[in-house]
Design a protein around this motif. Structure first.
Motif, PDB file in Angstrom:
ATOM      1  N   TYR A   1     -24.959   4.173  35.293  1.00  0.00           N
ATOM      2  CA  TYR A   1     -25.091   2.728  35.124  1.00  0.00           C
ATOM      3  C   TYR A   1     -26.373   2.381  34.369  1.00  0.00           C
TER       4      TYR A   1
ATOM      5  N   ASN B   1     -21.096   2.058  25.169  1.00  0.00           N
ATOM      6  CA  ASN B   1     -19.677   1.928  25.518  1.00  0.00           C
ATOM      7  C   ASN B   1     -19.132   3.191  26.170  1.00  0.00           C
TER       8      ASN B   1
ATOM      9  N   ASN C   1     -21.843  -4.004  33.419  1.00  0.00           N
ATOM     10  CA  ASN C   1     -21.428  -2.755  32.777  1.00  0.00           C
ATOM     11  C   ASN C   1     -20.034  -2.814  32.174  1.00  0.00           C
ATOM     12  N   ARG C   2     -19.229  -3.736  32.629  1.00  0.00           N
ATOM     13  CA  ARG C   2     -17.844  -3.805  32.151  1.00  0.00           C
ATOM     14  C   ARG C   2     -17.693  -4.730  30.949  1.00  0.00           C
TER      15      ARG C   2
ATOM     16  N   SER D   1     -20.297   3.121  29.680  1.00  0.00           N
ATOM     17  CA  SER D   1     -19.550   2.096  30.411  1.00  0.00           C
ATOM     18  C   SER D   1     -18.227   2.640  30.933  1.00  0.00           C
TER      19      SER D   1
ATOM     20  N   VAL E   1     -25.945   2.604  30.470  1.00  0.00           N
ATOM     21  CA  VAL E   1     -25.207   1.549  29.766  1.00  0.00           C
ATOM     22  C   VAL E   1     -26.193   0.512  29.243  1.00  0.00           C
TER      23      VAL E   1
END
Length: 530
Positions: free
Chosen positions: A346, A169, A437-438, A172, A349
């Motif tokens: 990225y 997190n 990733n979100r 992210s 994550v």
């Protein structure tokens, strides 16, 4: 001793904090105190450990904070932005929930392990009795038997599972900042706060929003010692996404392995150097390691800065997945010299989320460790005991549907459960869809169970955009049926047979995944709950 300080913000509200209390965080750009209002925090700008008092510097600081408040970051980018500025002080008020804790909670220093270096480590596998000098940090397959107390404290402070999902997190949030061309610039354990919803979920915030900056080519002198990228610490370049990636990797390595990635043999000064560099520089031995001048402690091609025997951390072969080991190696070896070769944030994550999803928490010692998907009975590498009924493990493996008979596993997810209790657990969307990733941590499927029952109920999250279907090879020729918004009952007798229960997911782009659904009982595949 209590030393209450009152400050006034630009809306004439009075805020109080205890200056003698332990600060929430202390980094390169100031200090953060918890306000007497438990859901607020006070940031005070400092230079060289002294509060800024120059009027022009205070005004410059206020101007910088006003510009940051204009960024209008999305709500899902969890950064504690300034609420109000302080009058006559270079500081501001920010929101910070009372239950939030800094990531120092995950570090060795939080567990009062001041005598960690006094532990003698021995290897518990085929080389029992062999001195660890003959066994590298990545070669041990079990934990040192002499460190049970250390392992217990590690498990009590979240184990591997909570550490990894917190790191996922954190990465992210940083990835979304980088997507907006913003650099955080001062990542450290003091600036990352979390709330553990449970052992499987963690909500993360970054504090110290005045760190936010666009890529800066000129050098910066403000950073937290030990976290700055080599080019920043050596003052040869400014902050970039690559420098954030280095700082995050240091934080991740320290949280997971309880050792700094560069504090090895070369961090100890020799009698000749006496805290001066052997090349005549003014940097002491430890500072040279922090500045990235010396090799990574696990550098496979240069063992000059390897760990000392008495400072052996947990075996990296156990603590880190192969993907994590590779990310750290590239970041701290080739990436130490060439920032452009560092993996982007990225990659971190997915690596940390994936590691968290493949962990099983031992019912005996509480340590969460990676599950071997070839095993029918889970044996803990920490306490060497097997999982026993009423505990069992749900195992989900997803494959992209390509029409081929064999395909590589796209994602794996496991979760241990206690069948003697009622429970409802959620399976995240990352198991069923492309890793995002979100939104990787959103719920997609719920699994519920009533104690003493021989079945579970599965139900799709109605808010999820994923379409899910269910199939049992014993019924209707194994045809898939849409789960819709209803629930479906699955018998454990079917679930303990491999390749018997399957799910099929379809995302908004009409990409399909097939997911095998298996239950491993505490005493092997046989379910004893009937």
């Amino acid at each position: 001793m209590c030393s209450i300080v009152e400050v006034i913000d630009d809306s004439n509200n009075v805020h109080k904090y205890n200056q003698s209390a332990k600060p929430l965080g202390e980094g390169g750009q100031g200090i953060v105190y918890r306000s007497l209002n438990p859901d607020l925090a006070i940031k005070i700008e400092r230079q060289n450990g002294v509060e800024t008092t120059d009027k022009q510097q205070i005004e410059d600081f206020h101007k910088k904070i006003r510009n940051i408040r204009l960024l209008q970051l999305e709500d899902d980018i969890k950064i504690s932005l300034p609420l109000t500025l302080l009058k006559d002080h270079a500081g501001y008020v920010m929101k910070l929930l009372n239950s939030a804790r800094s990531c120092e909670f995950f570090l060795e220093t939080n567990c009062h392990l001041t005598n960690l270096t006094n532990h003698t480590f021995t290897v518990c596998n085929d080389t029992v009795g062999t001195d660890v000098t003959t066994v590298g940090p990545n070669e041990s397959c079990k934990f040192p038997s002499s460190c049970n107390d250390v392992l217990k404290r590690y498990a009590m402070s979240g184990g591997l599972r909570l550490r990894n999902i917190t790191l996922a997190n954190t990465a992210s949030i940083i990835s979304r900042l980088h997507g907006r061309s913003l650099i955080y610039a001062d990542i450290s354990h003091n600036n990352v706060f979390f709330i553990a919803d449970n052992a499987f979920r963690s909500t993360v915030w970054l504090i110290d929003a005045d760190n936010l900056i666009y890529e800066k080519k000129q050098t910066m002198s403000v950073f937290t010692p030990g976290y700055a990228a080599p080019e920043v610490a050596q003052k040869v370049d400014g902050v970039r996404p690559q420098s954030d990636c280095h700082a995050f990797s240091v934080l991740a390595f320290k949280m997971l392995c309880w050792v700094h990635p560069f504090l090895g043999l070369l961090s100890k000064p020799t009698d000749d150097e006496d805290d001066w560099g052997s090349d005549g520089s003014t940097l002491g031995a430890e500072d040279r390691c922090y500045a990235g001048i010396n090799p990574y402690i696990d550098d496979p091609n240069d063992r000059s800065n390897a760990e000392e025997v008495i400072n052996q951390a947990f075996p990296r072969k156990i603590m880190l997945t192969k993907l994590q080991q590779k990310l750290f190696e590239v970041t701290f070896c080739k990436g130490r010299i060439n920032p452009g070769l560092r993996p982007s944030i990225y990659h971190h994550v997915r690596a940390h989320a994936k590691a968290s999803d493949e962990m099983v928490c031992c019912q005996h010692c509480g340590m969460s460790l990676a599950y071997d998907f070839n095993d029918d009975v889970y044996t803990c590498k920490c306490c060497d005991r097997q999982m026993q009924y009423p505990f069992g493990i749900f195992v989900l493996k997803s494959f992209w549907y390509t029409g081929k008979k064999e395909d590589k596993t796209a994602y794996k997810w496991v979760r241990e459960v206690d069948l003697s209790k009622d429970f409802e657990i959620s399976v995240p969307v990352r198991v069923f869809d492309i890793f995002d990733n979100r939104n990787f941590d959103e719920d997609c499927l719920y699994i519920s169970h009533k104690k003493d029952k021989s079945f579970i109920t599965i139900q799709k999250n109605m808010d999820s955009e994923i379409s899910l279907s269910y199939a049992n090879k014993s019924f209707k020729n194994g045809k898939f049926n849409d789960l819709g918004n209803g629930s479906h009952i699955v018998d454990f007798k079917d679930m303990i047979m491999r390749d018997q229960i399957w799910l099929l997911s379809k995302n908004k782009d009409s990409l399909y995944k097939v997911i095998s659904f298996l239950f491993i009982g505490g005493n092997g595949n046989a379910f004893i709950g009937d």
